[in-house]
Write a protein that holds these residues in place. Structure first.
Motif, PDB file in Angstrom:
ATOM      1  N   LYS A 117      10.076  12.631  -0.352  1.00 31.57           N
ATOM      2  CA  LYS A 117       9.508  13.325   0.801  1.00 31.57           C
ATOM      3  C   LYS A 117       8.790  12.365   1.736  1.00 31.57           C
ATOM      4  O   LYS A 117       7.870  12.750   2.443  1.00 31.57           O
ATOM      5  N   CYS A 118       9.218  11.110   1.749  1.00 28.39           N
ATOM      6  CA  CYS A 118       8.581  10.137   2.627  1.00 28.39           C
ATOM      7  C   CYS A 118       8.837  10.520   4.078  1.00 28.39           C
ATOM      8  O   CYS A 118       9.957  10.829   4.464  1.00 28.39           O
ATOM      9  N   GLY A 119       7.787  10.486   4.891  1.00 32.06           N
ATOM     10  CA  GLY A 119       7.944  10.804   6.303  1.00 32.06           C
ATOM     11  C   GLY A 119       8.439   9.614   7.104  1.00 32.06           C
ATOM     12  O   GLY A 119       8.570   9.679   8.325  1.00 32.06           O
ATOM     13  N   GLU A 144       0.991   4.005  -2.862  1.00 30.42           N
ATOM     14  CA  GLU A 144       0.693   5.404  -2.517  1.00 30.42           C
ATOM     15  C   GLU A 144       1.788   6.342  -3.062  1.00 30.42           C
ATOM     16  O   GLU A 144       1.493   7.323  -3.736  1.00 30.42           O
ATOM     17  N   HIS A 145       3.053   6.000  -2.794  1.00 28.54           N
ATOM     18  CA  HIS A 145       4.150   6.842  -3.295  1.00 28.54           C
ATOM     19  C   HIS A 145       4.065   7.029  -4.802  1.00 28.54           C
ATOM     20  O   HIS A 145       4.129   8.145  -5.314  1.00 28.54           O
ATOM     21  N   ALA A 146       3.965   5.903  -5.522  1.00 30.19           N
ATOM     22  CA  ALA A 146       3.987   5.991  -6.977  1.00 30.19           C
ATOM     23  C   ALA A 146       2.763   6.752  -7.480  1.00 30.19           C
ATOM     24  O   ALA A 146       2.852   7.517  -8.436  1.00 30.19           O
ATOM     25  N   GLY A 177       3.321   9.107   7.591  1.00 29.15           N
ATOM     26  CA  GLY A 177       2.630   9.781   6.496  1.00 29.15           C
ATOM     27  C   GLY A 177       3.631  10.364   5.527  1.00 29.15           C
ATOM     28  O   GLY A 177       4.825  10.396   5.793  1.00 29.15           O
ATOM     29  N   ASP A 178       3.140  10.790   4.398  1.00 30.91           N
ATOM     30  CA  ASP A 178       3.998  11.364   3.387  1.00 30.91           C
ATOM     31  C   ASP A 178       3.526  12.738   3.053  1.00 30.91           C
ATOM     32  O   ASP A 178       2.386  12.933   2.712  1.00 30.91           O
ATOM     33  N   PHE A 179       4.416  13.672   3.210  1.00 32.76           N
ATOM     34  CA  PHE A 179       4.066  14.980   2.693  1.00 32.76           C
ATOM     35  C   PHE A 179       5.322  15.665   2.212  1.00 32.76           C
ATOM     36  O   PHE A 179       6.276  15.764   2.913  1.00 32.76           O
ATOM     37  N   LEU A 183       0.830  -1.208   0.000  1.00 36.68           N
ATOM     38  CA  LEU A 183       0.000   0.000   0.000  1.00 36.68           C
ATOM     39  C   LEU A 183       0.868   1.263   0.000  1.00 36.68           C
ATOM     40  O   LEU A 183       0.608   2.226  -0.711  1.00 36.68           O
ATOM     41  N   HIS A 184       1.922   1.217   0.820  1.00 30.12           N
ATOM     42  CA  HIS A 184       2.824   2.371   0.919  1.00 30.12           C
ATOM     43  C   HIS A 184       3.494   2.640  -0.436  1.00 30.12           C
ATOM     44  O   HIS A 184       3.572   3.787  -0.898  1.00 30.12           O
ATOM     45  N   ALA A 185       3.951   1.570  -1.102  1.00 32.51           N
ATOM     46  CA  ALA A 185       4.611   1.732  -2.404  1.00 32.51           C
ATOM     47  C   ALA A 185       3.615   2.249  -3.443  1.00 32.51           C
ATOM     48  O   ALA A 185       3.929   3.132  -4.247  1.00 32.51           O
TER      49      ALA A 185
HETATM   50 ZN   LIG Z   1       6.225   7.157   2.542  1.00 35.73          ZN
END
Ligand SMILES: [Zn+2]
Ligand SMILES: [Zn+2]
Length: 775
Positions: free
Chosen positions: A723-725, A641-643, A773-775, A637-639
């Protein structure tokens, strides 16, 4: 030399060439002058060699002359200026009272227009530039006498509208408002400009004028709707480009992959661009290289010079960017126009209307983020009858990698519409206060902006406005509210040198926690600083110049609460939703990473307060039972989301940096594996909504981008995010492809979108879960 031979010369074995597209030449169409253009204007233009018009110029000018708002949206160098100048020059030649306000998104462009207009020697025309640098006396003259005032939206907002009584003569006689390069006004900035234009039109009406708006835009989807969003009024569009074009060859290029410590890595796009710039300059070709950052432009120019060594062509290469002195930039432009300079590495400062055309070749160091910019930059090449050459080199990120492997997404896709949302309550509130301070608001002022009445009533409750019997709203606050059109606003944090107090720069408050926390390594225009302290109360970060052998990355925890669902799409095991969310995030620590290996050498805790953001998000959920083959669900899910954040600019006119995201294997509000992607601006900017509307294109491209990447376990071209948190962990490339496959397989053309109550009560969640989270 033909484009084929040039491309051979650039990469002996064509290793990097992914696609070559020929754009066919287009012959010019001509038309006669509209009858309403007086002889004196024709004669002045003939002096400049303009003897006839292209049909799109005549059509747009005639709409404006007849009082209809119009936007002309055609390619670079298609003579859009003449389309808006014809009615303006006609009014001046008639020595009427009508005056024109011309607005450009940058000071440089307004100056360029002023220069072009001065060359016409047009009868009766009294032009004046008014920007932040204009001395008081000149401003006074412009207020009284100029019938063409050239300015920008920032000055209109900060100076003209608040002091409208001084500008009364201009407003009373305002006949035309020219909005140049109007495709620039999108997202939150676009919403601010839209509301500023409405304030202008309202004040003009108060003084008795009803100006016609004439806009010029790069090629864009539905330009009439975009102009209507900016002005709140109907508009005509002229889009058939009748100017000639010599045709072009456009190459998509991927820097070669090299093995570093067993992992394939892309050669640097900067050095590859510099190599090509040097090669084309050596061949005597006038070449412009577009580079995303100022620093990048400097590096490429220096690198290309170095590659040429003692070759005299080395002296004919330069960098161009905003921040140079005005005179220096004017010299560079003239040197490029007249051929003294051959190779110029530039930021997008040269993308806008500034008169530099007739080049042999254009290099794009990375996809510029939007098709409108892509075509605008490509359009700088092409001289006379010679076919032009343009090469776009892919950066090391998911979007660029996707595009060079999917040329149809570049060449066969309509240009994006410029989206903005002037009804965003966070933007609207400030402008309603300003408008009420300028002139009390009436019922009619709310008509063109949905929800504005509610925002005004809310401002009454906060005792900033007062509604008097009779229905008018008055400003009763003590100080005029500060609103910045370009975002950072009064909450900006200044960055200053500890020892000298010298101001290094500013960051907006939302980004300060991540960029300038105590101990952060902060990069600014090529200089490296270490942050000594961050004082949030004073809005000040203190730094000193340093070059530590590490970088820092902030560690962030994020809580996301769904406040309401606006629309949803039920696809059985998969669901897609659009709605309001509240994102609470806190930077809790930072990691020091060794350069260049990226190895973590230390983690330091921070004590920063959480920040909240109410905004609009798109999210998708999937039933765990549908994900049988997926082993690492959080990593998948994280991957994904990033892409998907990286690919969002494909369907929305945003930058990757405008967007945040969060993924979790079980969210308390959905009770399912969920990926959220949200607008990074309070109240939203329309990006998440675009993603919802085009979700199959968006997530389909995301899956393809990950699946087609050459790397084994993930790289910056696919699933890693700068910008991964959470330090890019966990990430699972194969499981991300499998998960997105399940989501896309659920697509059902007959599935109905359910529209929910647009602003329901916030859903309360009991648990207090926190995720990276990612911002
Ligand atoms: Zn991330
Ligand atoms: Zn990869």
């Amino acid at each position: 030399m033909s484009s084929d031979r040039l491309i051979s010369a650039l990469g002996a074995d064509h290793e990097g060439l992914r696609h070559l597209r020929r754009l066919s030449p287009r012959a010019a169409q001509r038309c006669e002058w509209p009858e309403w253009v007086p002889d004196r204007v024709r004669e002045a233009l003939a002096e400049q060699g303009i003897l006839r018009l292209w049909p799109h110029q005549a059509e747009a000018a005639t709409h404006a002359f007849a009082g209809r708002d119009v936007v002309v949206a055609t390619g670079t160098a298609s003579g859009k200026s003449l389309a808006y100048l014809l009615p303006v020059l006609t009014e001046a030649a008639a020595e009427g009272d009508g005056r024109t306000l011309y607005l450009a998104p940058t000071k440089a462009l307004a100056a360029d227009q002023a220069r072009a207009v001065a060359e016409f020697d047009a009868p009766g025309l009294l032009p004046a530039i008014v920007d932040g640098d204009t001395p008081y006396e000149h401003r006074r003259w412009a207020q009284r006498f100029a019938n063409l005032v050239l300015s920008n939206p920032d000055l209109l907002h900060h100076s003209v509208l608040p002091r409208h009584r001084r500008w009364r003569s201009l407003l009373k006689n305002l006949k035309y408002v020219v909005v140049d390069e109007c495709h620039i006004y999108r997202g939150v900035f676009g919403a601010h400009v839209a509301l500023t234009l409405r304030r202008l039109l309202r004040l003009a009406a108060h003084y008795g004028a009803e100006p016609t708006v004439i806009a010029a835009s790069a090629t864009a989807a539905d330009p009439a709707a975009s102009l209507s969003t900016l002005t709140g009024r109907p508009a005509e569009a002229v889009t058939a480009d009748a100017s000639p074009s010599p045709g072009a060859s456009v190459a998509l290029w991927e820097p070669e992959t090299i093995e570093i410590e067993g992992e394939p890595q892309k050669a640097s796009t900067l050095s590859e661009t510099a190599r090509m710039l040097a090669a084309l300059t050596r061949l005597g070709l006038r070449t412009l290289a577009f580079v995303p950052s100022r620093r990048g432009a400097e590096i490429i120019a220096a690198d290309a010079k170095a590659r040429l060594g003692a070759d005299p062509a080395a002296d004919r290469i330069a960098a161009y960017r905003a921040g140079y002195l005005r005179e220096h930039r004017r010299d560079l432009e003239a040197d490029l126009r007249e051929g003294r300079l051959l190779g110029v590495a530039t930021t997008n400062a040269l993308e806008l209307g500034i008169d530099v055309t007739g080049l042999d070749a254009v290099l794009l160091c990375g996809y510029p983020g939007r098709l409108a910019s892509f075509w605008q930059q490509i359009g700088r090449a092409g001289r006379g009858r010679d076919e032009a050459l343009a090469i776009m080199l892919a950066k090391d990120d998911p979007l660029d990698t996707f595009l060079v492997h999917h040329p149809e997404a570049v060449f066969d896709r309509p240009v994006e519409a410029s989206v903005c949302d002037p009804s965003n309550p966070y933007v609207l509130a400030g402008h309603l206060c300003l408008a009420a301070e300028e002139l009390p608001l009436r019922e009619a002022d709310f008509r063109s902006i949905p929800g504005s009445r509610e925002v005004a009533d809310d401002l009454c409750e906060r005792r900033l406005l007062r509604r008097r019997p009779g229905g008018r709203y008055y400003w009763v606050g003590s100080e005029r509210p500060e609103v910045s059109l370009r975002g950072s606003g009064p909450m900006a944090v200044d960055i200053a040198e500890t020892s000298t107090g010298r101001l290094v720069g500013t960051v907006d408050a939302a980004a300060a926690h991540r960029l300038v926390h105590r101990g952060a390594v902060y990069l600014h225009q090529g200089e490296t600083y270490l942050v000594d302290d961050l004082d949030l109360d004073d809005g000040l970060a203190l730094v000193h110049a340093a070059k530590p052998p590490w970088t820092t990355s902030p560690q962030e925890i994020t809580h996301l609460e769904i406040l309401g669902t606006r629309e949803s799409l039920d696809l059985g095991e998969v669901a897609l939703c659009l709605g309001e969310v509240e994102v609470t995030s806190a930077v809790i620590s930072y990691q020091k990473r060794r350069i260049p290996s990226g190895e973590v050498i230390d983690t330091q805790m921070l004590d920063l307060p959480p920040q909240t953001l109410r905004t609009v998000a798109v999210w998708w959920t999937v039933e765990p039972e549908a994900l049988g083959g997926v082993k690492d669900l959080p990593g998948a899910l994280h991957a994904a989301e990033h892409a998907s954040i990286g690919l969002l600019p494909l369907v929305a006119t945003c930058d990757r940096w405008d967007i945040g995201g969060l993924s979790t294997a079980a969210h308390p509000d959905t009770e399912l594996p969920t990926v959220f992607v949200y607008d990074g601006h309070p109240g939203g900017a329309g990006f998440a909504e675009q993603a919802f509307r085009k979700w199959t294109d968006w997530l389909g491209a995301t899956r393809d981008a990950i699946a087609s990447c050459d790397c084994r376990t993930g790289c910056p071209s696919c699933i890693q995010s700068p910008k991964c948190g959470n330090g890019n962990e966990p990430l699972d490339k194969a499981d991300a492809v499998a998960t997105l496959g399940v989501v896309l397989a659920a697509e059902d053309e007959n599935a109905a979108v359910t529209v929910h109550d647009p602003r329901p009560e916030p859903a309360k969640s009991e648990e207090d879960d926190l995720w990276p989270g990612d911002f």
